[in-house]
Each structure stands twice: as C-alpha cells, then as structure tokens.
Design a protein around this motif. Structure first.
Motif, short mmCIF file in Angstrom:
data_model
loop_
_atom_site.label_atom_id
_atom_site.label_comp_id
_atom_site.label_asym_id
_atom_site.label_seq_id
_atom_site.Cartn_x
_atom_site.Cartn_y
_atom_site.Cartn_z
N ARG A 250 70.31 -24.12 20.52
CA ARG A 250 68.97 -24.43 19.99
C ARG A 250 67.95 -23.88 20.98
N LEU A 251 66.95 -23.18 20.47
CA LEU A 251 65.88 -22.63 21.30
C LEU A 251 64.80 -23.68 21.52
N TRP A 252 64.36 -23.83 22.77
CA TRP A 252 63.22 -24.66 23.14
C TRP A 252 62.29 -23.81 23.99
N LEU B 135 67.87 -22.68 26.10
CA LEU B 135 68.84 -22.53 25.03
C LEU B 135 69.90 -23.58 25.29
N LEU B 136 69.93 -24.59 24.41
CA LEU B 136 70.79 -25.76 24.63
C LEU B 136 71.68 -26.00 23.42
N PRO B 137 72.84 -26.64 23.63
CA PRO B 137 73.64 -27.03 22.47
C PRO B 137 72.78 -27.88 21.53
N ASP B 138 72.93 -27.67 20.23
CA ASP B 138 72.11 -28.40 19.27
C ASP B 138 72.30 -29.90 19.47
N GLY B 139 71.21 -30.63 19.48
CA GLY B 139 71.21 -32.07 19.72
C GLY B 139 70.77 -32.42 21.13
N ASP B 140 70.90 -31.48 22.08
CA ASP B 140 70.40 -31.70 23.44
C ASP B 140 68.91 -31.40 23.47
N THR B 141 68.21 -32.03 24.38
CA THR B 141 66.78 -31.77 24.55
C THR B 141 66.53 -31.31 25.98
#
Length: 182
Positions: free
Chosen positions: A78-80, A155-161
């Motif tokens: 997941r992109l943040w 860029l984190l595994p989906d569900g991580d913030t």
C-alpha cells in the motif's frame, strides 16, 4: 522519451527492510534522499521527519524527482505519502502525483486539508496498492501544481499504517538512509 531516459539515468538502489518471517515489512523513503530531484527543490526540516523535504517548482510539467528501489521479495504494498497542505491558506491547491514503475497513483496528494498531528500541515495520505516484482522498481514524484511538498513515501503491507508521533522521525531516518558514493 527524454523523461524516461532521465529516470533510468538517475536511479540509485534503496534498501527494503524485511521482517524475520520473510514477508515485506515495508519501505520508507525520505523524499530528499532521492538521487535525482529533477526540478524539485530541497528544503530544510520545516516539520519534516528527516533532514528536509522536496517542493515542486511553480511551473508544472518539468522533470520529476526520481529514484530506484530494490525489492528483494515480490509482494503487494500500500502506498502512503506524507505531504503538506495549508488548511488555513488556500487548501488543496498544492498537489503532486506519485508513479511507481510508470503507473501513476489515482490519488492526487497534498490536498488533504488537514493540519497534521503536530499542527504543521504534514499528513500521511493513503494511495493505491502496488504489486511489486522482486528486483528494481522506479519511483517518481510529479508536480501537478506549483509549490507541492512531499516529505516521505511509505510502501507497506496492506493494513499497516505509517508511523506517527515523536518516534516516527527516528524510525524513518534509520530505515531510509541511502548509500552514499565515496
């Protein structure tokens, strides 16, 4: 064509941090650490986690800021993006895009209208999910309007913030140091 050649020419390997289980734990990149800033300008701290941030030029359509990262294990991330907005002074007008491997995220970052956890306008914004192959991946920051500001990308595994609060600066700075040429 010139932009693609510039992106390929100015790439440097970034490191990925992995957990002991073999699954990708996440990647944090300080914007000012990208090897090629294009037409973006680097500024000092100003509320940024690391040593500074990048600001897009007033003209749009100029060279992006780019870099290359090495992904050891393929996975979905997941992109943040930690961008800055000015909710009390023309909010939402300083926007940027992020491209990963030539795919532009659907979110226009920098128009969040939030004051941030420290009241300075910096805020993590959630983007899309990217299936990254093992090997090199290219990241680019594109100014959609003038004066957009970006501090960091995660860029984190989906569900991580992304990390927040006072410990976040030390956490990100430790993870994202780029190798320096001697």
């Amino acid at each position: 064509m010139i932009r693609a050649a510039g992106i390929l020419f100015y790439t440097v390997l970034l490191s990925l941090a992995f957990s002991g289980t073999g699954h990708a734990a996440g990647l944090y990149i300080e914007a000012e650490e990208l090897p090629f800033h294009g037409e973006w300008q680097r500024f000092g701290r100003g509320g940024a986690f690391g040593s500074g941030y990048l600001m897009s030029p007033p003209e749009v359509g100029l060279y992006p800021a780019v870099g290359c990262m090495t992904v050891d294990t393929a996975g979905s991330f997941r992109l943040w993006v930690r961008s800055k907005d000015f909710p009390e002074d023309r909010p939402g007008i300083r926007r940027l895009a992020v491209e990963i491997n030539g795919t532009r995220d659907e979110v226009e970052f920098g128009a969040h209208g939030k004051t941030g956890s420290r009241g300075d306008g910096w805020h993590w914004e959630q983007g899309g999910i990217y299936a990254l192959p093992a090997g090199e991946s290219i990241v680019a920051f594109i100014g959609l309007t003038g004066w957009a500001r970006i501090d960091a990308l995660a860029l984190l595994p989906d569900g991580d913030t992304p990390p927040g609060g006072t410990a976040a600066a030390a956490s990100i700075k430790t993870i994202t140091r780029l190798p320096r040429e001697e």
